[in-house]
Design a protein around this motif. Structure first.
Motif, short mmCIF file in Angstrom:
data_model
loop_
_atom_site.label_atom_id
_atom_site.label_comp_id
_atom_site.label_asym_id
_atom_site.label_seq_id
_atom_site.Cartn_x
_atom_site.Cartn_y
_atom_site.Cartn_z
N THR A 305 0.84 -1.20 0.00
CA THR A 305 0.00 0.00 0.00
C THR A 305 0.87 1.25 0.00
O THR A 305 2.07 1.21 0.30
CB THR A 305 -0.90 0.03 1.23
OG1 THR A 305 -0.08 0.18 2.41
CG2 THR A 305 -1.72 -1.25 1.35
N ALA A 306 0.26 2.37 -0.31
CA ALA A 306 0.98 3.64 -0.30
C ALA A 306 1.52 3.94 1.09
O ALA A 306 2.65 4.44 1.25
CB ALA A 306 0.06 4.76 -0.77
N ALA A 307 0.73 3.62 2.12
CA ALA A 307 1.16 3.89 3.50
C ALA A 307 2.37 3.02 3.86
O ALA A 307 3.30 3.50 4.53
CB ALA A 307 0.02 3.60 4.46
N GLN A 308 2.36 1.76 3.43
CA GLN A 308 3.49 0.88 3.71
C GLN A 308 4.76 1.38 3.02
O GLN A 308 5.84 1.41 3.61
CB GLN A 308 3.16 -0.54 3.25
CG GLN A 308 2.15 -1.25 4.13
CD GLN A 308 1.68 -2.57 3.53
OE1 GLN A 308 1.75 -2.78 2.32
NE2 GLN A 308 1.19 -3.46 4.37
N LYS A 309 4.63 1.76 1.76
CA LYS A 309 5.78 2.26 1.00
C LYS A 309 6.35 3.53 1.63
O LYS A 309 7.56 3.70 1.74
CB LYS A 309 5.38 2.52 -0.45
CG LYS A 309 5.04 1.26 -1.23
CD LYS A 309 4.57 1.59 -2.63
CE LYS A 309 4.17 0.34 -3.40
NZ LYS A 309 3.65 0.66 -4.76
N THR A 310 5.45 4.41 2.05
CA THR A 310 5.89 5.66 2.68
C THR A 310 6.65 5.38 3.97
O THR A 310 7.68 6.00 4.25
CB THR A 310 4.67 6.57 2.97
OG1 THR A 310 4.04 6.91 1.74
CG2 THR A 310 5.10 7.85 3.68
N LYS A 311 6.13 4.45 4.77
CA LYS A 311 6.78 4.11 6.03
C LYS A 311 8.16 3.50 5.80
O LYS A 311 9.12 3.84 6.51
CB LYS A 311 5.91 3.15 6.84
CG LYS A 311 6.42 2.89 8.26
CD LYS A 311 6.45 4.17 9.08
CE LYS A 311 6.90 3.93 10.50
NZ LYS A 311 6.95 5.18 11.29
N GLU A 313 10.13 4.01 3.23
CA GLU A 313 11.02 5.08 2.78
C GLU A 313 11.49 5.93 3.95
O GLU A 313 12.65 6.34 4.03
CB GLU A 313 10.30 5.96 1.74
CG GLU A 313 10.12 5.31 0.39
CD GLU A 313 11.44 4.93 -0.26
OE1 GLU A 313 12.40 5.73 -0.20
OE2 GLU A 313 11.54 3.81 -0.81
N GLU A 314 10.59 6.20 4.87
CA GLU A 314 10.92 6.98 6.07
C GLU A 314 11.99 6.25 6.90
O GLU A 314 12.95 6.88 7.37
CB GLU A 314 9.65 7.17 6.90
CG GLU A 314 9.85 7.89 8.21
CD GLU A 314 8.58 7.88 9.05
OE1 GLU A 314 8.63 7.35 10.18
OE2 GLU A 314 7.54 8.38 8.56
N LYS A 317 15.43 6.43 5.19
CA LYS A 317 16.03 7.76 5.36
C LYS A 317 16.58 7.93 6.78
O LYS A 317 17.65 8.53 6.98
CB LYS A 317 14.99 8.85 5.06
CG LYS A 317 14.65 8.97 3.58
CD LYS A 317 13.58 10.03 3.34
CE LYS A 317 13.23 10.12 1.86
NZ LYS A 317 12.14 11.11 1.62
#
Length: 329
Positions: A305-311, A313-314, A317
């Motif tokens: 999901t978009a939320a999983q991908k964002t997490k 990536e965070e 970083k």
């Protein structure tokens, strides 16, 4: 000749014969006379769905990229006891010798002293003793294992995940620790089961370790194994659990796998060959990992999901910035 000497002679001949049968020349039809000679040792199977296959994929990619500028000799499926003889064989005929796997490091460092004019690159090499003709490329497995642990926690329905490592050496143990820490980063209450088989290729032991973890509730598994991965697959299929694969993105190829960590084994093989062909090869320790980009290190949830991908990536970083600190390995 004494019977004991005869036995030793036969043993040496058997090793030489085994190396001859394991060695493969991989060359393009129109081979350049001045082609750079590359020797590569793949200790396990080049079709193990893991580290060794990733290394072989990198070799194939390098051949496509450089064509008749390189001539390749490959030795695969070598027992640990025969590793020095295999490397001697390669070092005597090639300008660059690549050892695919940290388990080749001790033998490479020994043989490199005998062949000071030959360059050696270790894919999965760690910091340690240095030689002017040896380069060690660190895939930084512990770093991406933290991210894999986070992904596993996101995907687990039972709130329990597991890790199976092969040899219980620092880099493999550190990866296991970081996988557990990554899972706890997402879910502090998650249950984490960690096992080592003592052998990257033992299918039965890997299956046993995975079944033991499943019995404790684990429904998502991570690994650093070679052919031993077959045992994890057998256990997961029998019990309806899932696996996070390692080394190469194969999303969509097998529903058993829900995510993949990228550890750039093949990328490092390509890197070593490109460096020696261009004349820019350098000895010494070189870390890869997240800092070298997605080809070197990445984490993918298949259909995430978009939320999983964002997490994810965070988290990556934060590792790069030092906000999240991980072990070496």
């Amino acid at each position: 000749m004494s019977s004991s000497l005869t036995r030793r002679t036969f043993a040496v001949c058997a090793v030489v014969a085994a190396l001859s049968s394991a060695a493969t020349l991989l060359a393009t039809p129109a081979q350049a006379a001045d082609a750079t000679r590359i020797g590569i040792l793949i200790p396990g199977s080049k079709s193990d769905k893991g580290w060794m296959e990733s290394g072989y994929d990198g070799l194939v990619a390098a051949q496509k990229a450089h064509g008749d500028k390189i001539k390749v000799q490959m030795i695969e499926n070598i027992n640990y006891a025969d590793m020095e003889q295999a490397l001697t064989n390669l070092a005597s005929k090639n300008q660059l010798v690549i050892g695919v796997g940290g388990q080749t490091q001790a033998a490479v460092m020994k043989i490199a002293k005998r062949f000071p004019k030959t360059k050696f690159s270790i894919v999965g090499g760690n910091k340690g003793d240095s030689l002017p003709n040896v380069a060690g490329y660190d895939v930084k497995q512990a770093e991406i294992a933290f991210v894999a642990g986070a992904a596993a926690a996101m995907l687990s329905k039972n709130g329990a995940v597991s890790y199976v490592g092969g040899m219980e050496i620092p880099s493999i143990v550190n990866a296991g620790k970081e996988f557990g820490k990554g899972a706890a980063y997402i879910n502090p209450k998650i249950k984490y089961v960690e096992n080592y088989t003592g052998d990257f290729d033992d299918v039965a032991k890997s299956k046993e370790a995975t079944l033991a973890a499943i019995a404790q509730g684990a429904d998502v598994h991570y690994h650093i194994l070679n052919l031993g991965l077959r045992g994890m697959e057998q256990a997961a299929k029998e019990k309806g659990t899932k696996i996070i694969g390692s080394y190469t993105d194969r999303c969509g190829s097998d529903p058993l796998y829900v995510a993949y960590s990228i550890t750039g084994v093949g990328y490092q093989v390509e890197y070593a060959i490109k460096e020696v062909v261009s004349g820019s090869w350098k000895a010494g320790y070189k870390p890869f990992g997240l800092a070298m980009g997605a080809k070197a290190s990445d984490m993918l949830i298949c259909g995430g999901t978009a939320a999983q991908k964002t997490k994810l990536e965070e988290i990556k970083k934060d590792i790069l910035s030092g906000k999240i600190k991980v072990l070496e390995g």
